[in-house]
Structures are given as C-alpha cells and as structure tokens.
Design a protein around this motif. Sequence first.
Motif, PDB file in Angstrom:
ATOM      1  N   GLU A  78     -19.586 -28.029 -28.044  1.00  0.00           N
ATOM      2  CA  GLU A  78     -18.800 -26.849 -28.382  1.00  0.00           C
ATOM      3  C   GLU A  78     -17.468 -26.831 -27.628  1.00  0.00           C
ATOM      4  OE1 GLU A  78     -19.270 -24.683 -30.654  1.00  0.00           O
ATOM      5  OE2 GLU A  78     -21.254 -25.368 -31.282  1.00  0.00           O
ATOM      6  N   ASN A  85     -25.238 -29.405 -26.498  1.00  0.00           N
ATOM      7  CA  ASN A  85     -24.575 -28.452 -27.392  1.00  0.00           C
ATOM      8  C   ASN A  85     -23.402 -27.773 -26.703  1.00  0.00           C
ATOM      9  OD1 ASN A  85     -26.240 -28.934 -29.560  1.00  0.00           O
ATOM     10  ND2 ASN A  85     -27.706 -27.317 -29.019  1.00  0.00           N
ATOM     11  N   GLU A  86     -23.563 -27.482 -25.428  1.00  0.00           N
ATOM     12  CA  GLU A  86     -22.493 -26.833 -24.678  1.00  0.00           C
ATOM     13  C   GLU A  86     -21.280 -27.754 -24.560  1.00  0.00           C
ATOM     14  OE1 GLU A  86     -21.690 -24.884 -20.254  1.00  0.00           O
ATOM     15  OE2 GLU A  86     -23.735 -25.425 -20.871  1.00  0.00           O
ATOM     16  N   GLU A 115     -13.888 -26.984 -29.295  1.00  0.00           N
ATOM     17  CA  GLU A 115     -12.959 -25.888 -29.001  1.00  0.00           C
ATOM     18  C   GLU A 115     -11.621 -26.429 -28.504  1.00  0.00           C
ATOM     19  OE1 GLU A 115     -12.676 -22.098 -25.927  1.00  0.00           O
ATOM     20  OE2 GLU A 115     -14.646 -22.972 -26.399  1.00  0.00           O
TER      21      GLU A 115
END
Length: 331
Positions: A28, A24-25, A32
């Motif tokens: 993201e 998930n990191e 971004e």
Amino acid sequence: MKKLSNYLLVFLMILSVYGCSKNNEIYEKLMEQGVHQIEKEEYERAENFFKKALEGNPKDEKATILIKQTQKMLKALKEYDEGDFEAAKISAEKVKKLKGGSETLQEKAESLLGQMEELEKKKEEYTASYEEAKQHYEQGEFDESLRIVDEFSEEDLSHPFFGHLTENIDMLKSDVKNAREKALAAAEAKAEAEEKAKAEAEERAKVEAEKKAAEKAQQEKVAEEKAKVEAAPEDIGAAGGYWLTEDRTEACHLTPTYFACAVKQSDVGFEENIINIHHISSTEIELTLNSGYKTRLILADKDVLQGEGGRMNRVSKEEANSIYEGYYELP
C-alpha cells in the motif's frame, strides 16, 4: 504430543497472518508513493514504485495497469519533446483509454493533447505568416517581407515541433537581406544615372529656352491679334429684326449693334449694346452684350427665333409695339 502439534499449527498460522499483513502494508505504501509521484509528474519514479509493489504481489492487476499507463505517458512525453506529435497523440490516447488506471494520468494525457493542439494551431498561423513573407519577397517587397520575418523573433519557436519551419524562416530572412542589399545598391546606381541624365537634360533645355521664349512671344502676339478680330461685332444676318413671343407678352428688337426687349404692360425691359457676335453655325449665334452677359439664339426658321425665353415669331415694328398700347416703344 497431539496437543503440541496443535500449538505449533496455531503459531505458524499467526506468523503467516502477520507476514501477509506486513506485506500488504508495504504494498500500500509503495502504491501510495507511486500515485504521489504521478501527481508531481515524476513518472519514472512512479513507475519504479509500482514495479516494487508488483514484486511483492506479482499478480496484482492494479500495479500492472499503472505500470503500463505510466510507461505510455513517458513514451508520449518523449515523443512530444522530440516534436513527433502524431506518435505522441497515439500514446496519449492509449493512456486515456487504459481502464482501471490513474484518472490523474488520464487528465494529464488530455492536457498534453490540448498542448499539442494549441501548438499545431500556432504552427498554422506561423506558416501562413511565413508564406506571406515569402510572397512579398518574391514580389520584390523586401521591407515588408523583412518586417513579417522579424516578428517571429517575438515568438517562442524553440520546440522541436517548429524545427523545419524555423529553418525556412532563417533561410528566408537571409535571402531577403541579401536581395534587399542588392536592390538598394541598384537603386543608388539608378539614382546616380538619373541625376546625370537630368543635368544633361537641363543643359539642353537651357540652350533651347531663348528659342522657345521667342516662339511663345510670337504665338501670343498672333493669338492677341486673332482675339481682337474675333471680338469685333459681326453681322447678325437673318436674325435681325423685330420679334414677338408666341404668347404675345414680350417683344424684342435685334440689330447688329444692340439688343432690346420689353415685357407687355410692365417696366421690365432692357437695351444693351452688342460687343461681339459669334456665329456658331449657319443658324445659331452667340451674342456678348456690353454687360458681359452672353446669350444664344437659334434661327429655327427664317421667321422663328429660339431664345432663352422661348420661341419668338418675326413681326413688323408696328405689331411688336402694339402689345404696349402706346405705353412703350422699342427702339
């Protein structure tokens, strides 16, 4: 043994949670970066970031929409750069209407549509100027046509959208210059021919000058003699005699040599010699007095004379002088 199995199950769950958190990191961060590249208008790089994010999460709807939206934007920009505004508008509209995507991309698509609208307006203006220049060219007004065409050099027509128009402008400019050069050459040849004709005409005029001068002198002599004859006093005919205004306030005496009038019970009167009598018609004469004053008289009837002061009736000398009651007498 059962206790060991429980520990193993807990360990595997911890590893799974840690792995999901790590994924998930990364997702993201990729998303971004993709959004950041959109803001910088680096759409190809943005697409790559979204694709990498989708690889880690193949069913992610957000990444899928952003990839489609970015691809549509890239397509719209490519069509814009090629000058195909109709296709670019369709692609830009799809970027705007794609729900769940980037608002920034939607705004940039709207901006692109505005740029195309502005260029289309300019093209209409340039086309109108081109048509005006073409009309002047067809009418032989080469300088005016060339002036309008030269104004295009101050405009930015480098975009492919203006491609066909710039070709027409360049062709027209060439045609105008060639036609102008031919017209100037023809004008010079005409001027030379006119100068030659003028010189020949002047030579002929010189030869005939003495003859015309003699004819003019003769005409002036005849005119002078005629004027003298016309200036000699003529007979005033039936207009001669004594006349009295209808209100009996003024009486006059008219002869071939003088004209005298006086007002009743007043010092107002005059007597002037007649230096010319001009018969305008059988009933109208114009008298020129020695003061230079001219007056017209109309014999409305053998006993009625119409002058500048009004109508007068023919009377005897005694009746004319009776209005003065011995104070004055007409000559």
